[in-house]
Design a protein around this motif. Sequence first.
Motif: not given
Length: 128
Positions: A26-29, A61-63, A99-100, A121-124
């Motif tokens: 699943a997408v994480k952020a 990111y929060a996590s 961060k990104v 943006v979606a991060n996996h």
Amino acid sequence: MTSQLNVDTIADKAGTGAAALTKQSAVKAYFQANLETPAVNESLNIASITDIAGGRHDFAYASNFSSATYASVTGGGGSTSNFTLANVSTPTDAKSTSKVRTDTMYASGGSNVFDPAACCVANHGDLA
């Protein structure tokens, strides 16, 4: 025969955590942001946005992710005469576990950076 399943929470067998995905990810952020403002309109696991310079923003990111090599999918927004490119920095530049960084510019060429009304943006990857 049709069935309906209504639940509030799906937990692991012990009932103490989230159910694990099997052979799935699943997408994480993710975020959808207006970089003109700048403001995050919709997000998951995004704690804050920092305006670094024109066309350059950091999303914290929060996590955190477990490593900086997670995959990112980008999208920009603009009118049909002004398409936008959105790039994500590499781990050697400013992408990290916490961060990104996005760099946005006109797709028509050159180095015309700007702050578009829409950037996604979606991060996996694995979280720490």
